[in-house]
Design an enzyme around this catalytic site. Structure first.
Site, mmCIF file in Angstrom:
data_model
loop_
_atom_site.group_PDB
_atom_site.id
_atom_site.type_symbol
_atom_site.label_atom_id
_atom_site.label_comp_id
_atom_site.label_asym_id
_atom_site.label_seq_id
_atom_site.Cartn_x
_atom_site.Cartn_y
_atom_site.Cartn_z
ATOM 1 N N LYS A 1 48.518 41.540 48.930
ATOM 2 C CA LYS A 1 47.613 41.060 49.973
ATOM 3 C C LYS A 1 47.530 39.543 49.901
ATOM 4 O O LYS A 1 47.497 38.957 48.829
ATOM 5 C CB LYS A 1 46.214 41.650 49.793
ATOM 6 C CG LYS A 1 46.154 43.173 49.780
ATOM 7 C CD LYS A 1 44.732 43.643 49.606
ATOM 8 C CE LYS A 1 44.652 45.154 49.531
ATOM 9 N NZ LYS A 1 45.217 45.681 48.298
ATOM 10 N N ASP B 1 51.130 44.243 43.220
ATOM 11 C CA ASP B 1 50.518 43.173 44.001
ATOM 12 C C ASP B 1 51.415 41.943 44.027
ATOM 13 O O ASP B 1 52.308 41.784 43.191
ATOM 14 C CB ASP B 1 49.162 42.785 43.403
ATOM 15 C CG ASP B 1 48.114 43.876 43.590
ATOM 16 O OD1 ASP B 1 48.321 44.736 44.447
ATOM 17 O OD2 ASP B 1 47.094 43.852 42.874
ATOM 18 N N GLY C 1 47.584 42.367 39.205
ATOM 19 C CA GLY C 1 47.388 41.135 38.466
ATOM 20 C C GLY C 1 46.038 41.123 37.794
ATOM 21 O O GLY C 1 45.055 41.635 38.330
ATOM 22 N N GLY C 2 45.972 40.566 36.596
ATOM 23 C CA GLY C 2 44.701 40.520 35.874
ATOM 24 C C GLY C 2 44.281 41.886 35.376
ATOM 25 O O GLY C 2 45.072 42.618 34.777
ATOM 26 N N ASP C 3 43.031 42.266 35.664
ATOM 27 C CA ASP C 3 42.473 43.543 35.231
ATOM 28 C C ASP C 3 42.127 44.380 36.460
ATOM 29 O O ASP C 3 41.589 43.849 37.440
ATOM 30 C CB ASP C 3 41.215 43.305 34.390
ATOM 31 C CG ASP C 3 40.615 44.601 33.898
ATOM 32 O OD1 ASP C 3 40.968 45.028 32.779
ATOM 33 O OD2 ASP C 3 39.786 45.205 34.617
ATOM 34 N N MET D 1 39.740 33.608 43.605
ATOM 35 C CA MET D 1 40.209 33.518 44.998
ATOM 36 C C MET D 1 39.334 32.570 45.820
ATOM 37 O O MET D 1 38.974 32.857 46.957
ATOM 38 C CB MET D 1 40.234 34.909 45.641
ATOM 39 C CG MET D 1 41.104 35.901 44.897
ATOM 40 S SD MET D 1 40.852 37.615 45.407
ATOM 41 C CE MET D 1 39.213 37.966 44.727
ATOM 42 N N THR E 1 42.069 39.602 32.017
ATOM 43 C CA THR E 1 41.687 39.117 33.329
ATOM 44 C C THR E 1 42.018 37.633 33.488
ATOM 45 O O THR E 1 42.160 36.899 32.506
ATOM 46 C CB THR E 1 40.193 39.368 33.581
ATOM 47 O OG1 THR E 1 39.897 39.031 34.938
ATOM 48 C CG2 THR E 1 39.337 38.530 32.659
ATOM 49 N N ALA E 2 42.136 37.203 34.749
ATOM 50 C CA ALA E 2 42.539 35.828 35.032
ATOM 51 C C ALA E 2 41.576 34.822 34.424
ATOM 52 O O ALA E 2 41.998 33.767 33.930
ATOM 53 C CB ALA E 2 42.642 35.625 36.540
#
Length: 454
Positions: free
Chosen positions: A266, A244, A297-299, A379, A327-328
């Site tokens: 994306k 990503d 990214g993250g989980d 996001m 995770t973020a």
């Protein structure tokens, strides 16, 4: 400039001129790799010369050392002027090692670890040999003694590609062999027993399906130090990586150097590859017999669409594993000094997607308005005005603290704080850019006391 490369020598004869300890060490390295070592202009072999060395006394004063006789020349007489005189007698096409900064002497010897046919080198460009030797010693302690025996035993098995058809089979074979018990005891085994054990390992690998496997790997919020040990191990085995846009360059640098890299990131209103095509690509690559890593990214299972991808893999009968990541929400909040839960402020935390499609607001806003709860919107930067408006419309106080964490856990991390009433205006006046995490709740007010990243 120094490039670390291996020098292929067709004529494996090394000429040695001098007899100091540095020269002896280089000569032994050459002899250990099978070279024939010849001492020039010596009446007798130096002490501690490698076994099998030869001596050529009374070398003619006008004779040159050419590529017809020698593949490499080592010079260290102990006197710089004499070294240069000998260097003038070496054909310019013959590679030369000698101490000092002589431009023509371009060969350097990195610190080396030898395990049978395996050779690991540590190179500092010739500047800090002590550092290179220190690291070599550290690495040497990590390698099992039986590794040399296992690798030497494998040299007689022929090309693995003729025995194991797919890259995944070959990679799986090697990792299982090298991480298994055999390398810890191979140096104590009779040769016939070792060969039988290696044959058994090959038979087991060849009997397995040639189809590859897919790993959904969480890369964490950005800081490469937050990768899990399993994630590091898996990405080092990958034949191909689909990644990503949120995966940092520092993390991508930890992927195996010769792996194929496919960007499938994306952005808002712009997808490099639609999700259904990503899903199908994972299936196709695995069916080609490759070890595939989907790096997220993250989980993978927290707004990473990993569930959709494994549904496709399961339906196609492709083997997969999920490697969770930090995770973020957890990583960015920690680096911003904001505890997501706290006995006095929040007894629950809720993760919400803030990526609002077509400005729609089909979220259970009333459920979000709870006391002692932390909200984390992923996001959500573009939809921030809608988020703040709807929360206030459903009863949340305009004075509720809000924090935006931009590019969290990375050197570019920025944190912007405010309230539901003020945060949208503050964003317009700032340089905050995606990726950004929104944290809403009383825990945000603890940042001034607990932040350690600034």
């Amino acid at each position: 400039m120094s490039l670390t490369v291996s020098l292929r020598i067709d004529l494996a004869v090394v000429a040695c001129i001098g007899k100091g300890p540095r020269l002896l060490a280089k000569a032994r390295q050459c002899a250990d790799q099978g070279a024939r070592v010849v001492w020039i202009d010596h009446s007798a072999l130096p002490d501690e010369a490698p076994a099998g060395s030869e001596c050529l006394p009374d070398w003619p004063a006008d004779a040159a050392l050419t590529g017809d006789d020698y593949g490499l020349v080592l010079i260290d007489t102990g006197a710089a002027d004499e070294d240069r005189q000998w260097l003038d007698r070496v054909d310019r096409l013959v590679p030369v090692w000698m101490p000092g900064q002589e431009p023509r002497a371009q060969v350097q010897f990195p610190a080396a670890i030898q395990r049978g046919p395996l050779r690991i080198t540590v190179d500092t460009g010739g500047r800090w040999p002590t550092v290179a030797n220190w690291l070599r010693q550290r690495l040497d302690t990590l390698l099992p003694e039986g590794l040399a025996n296992v690798l030497q035993g494998m040299t007689g098995k022929g090309e693995l590609s003729s025995l194991l058809a797919t890259p995944h089979q070959r990679r799986h074979f090697w990792y299982r062999l090298l991480e298994g018990p055999l390398v810890n005891r191979a140096h104590q085994m009779p040769e016939a027993e070792l060969q039988a054990a290696l044959d058994q390992s090959l038979e087991r690998a060849s009997a397995e399906s040639g189809q590859g496997e897919v790993y959904l790997v969480g890369a964490g919020p950005g800081d490469p130090d937050l990768l899990t040990l399993k994630a590091l191990r898996i990405i080092a085995q990958a034949d191909v990586v689909l990644y990503d846009r949120l995966v940092s360059r520092e993390i991508l640098n930890r992927v195996r150097a010769d792996a194929e890299m496919i960007h499938v990131g994306k952005e808002r209103s712009r997808h490099t590859l639609p999700q259904d095509q990503i899903n199908q690509r994972l299936v196709e690559l695995a069916r080609d017999g490759r070890t595939v890593v989907r790096l997220k990214g993250g989980d993978p299972f927290i707004f990473g669409r990993g569930g959709e991808e494994i549904e496709t893999l399961a339906e196609a009968g492709v083997s997969f594993q999920v490697v969770p990541g930090i995770t973020a929400a957890s990583g960015c909040a920690a680096y911003a000094g904001i505890p997501l839960t706290h006995r006095d402020h929040a007894q629950s935390v809720r993760f919400v997607t803030g990526h609002l499609k077509n400005d729609s607001c089909n979220l259970p806003w009333r459920d979000f308005v709870q006391t002692n709860q932390t909200l984390v919107f992923y996001m959500g930067l573009v939809g921030l005005p809608i988020i703040t408006r709807e929360l206030k419309a459903h009863g949340m106080a305009g004075t509720t603290p809000v924090a935006l964490v931009s590019k969290g856990t990375t050197p570019e991390q920025a944190v912007l704080t405010g309230t539901l009433d003020t945060i949208s205006e503050r964003v317009e006046e700032s340089t905050v850019r995606p990726p950004t995490l929104i944290i809403i709740g009383d825990v945000v007010q603890l940042r001034d006391r607990l932040s350690w990243m600034g």
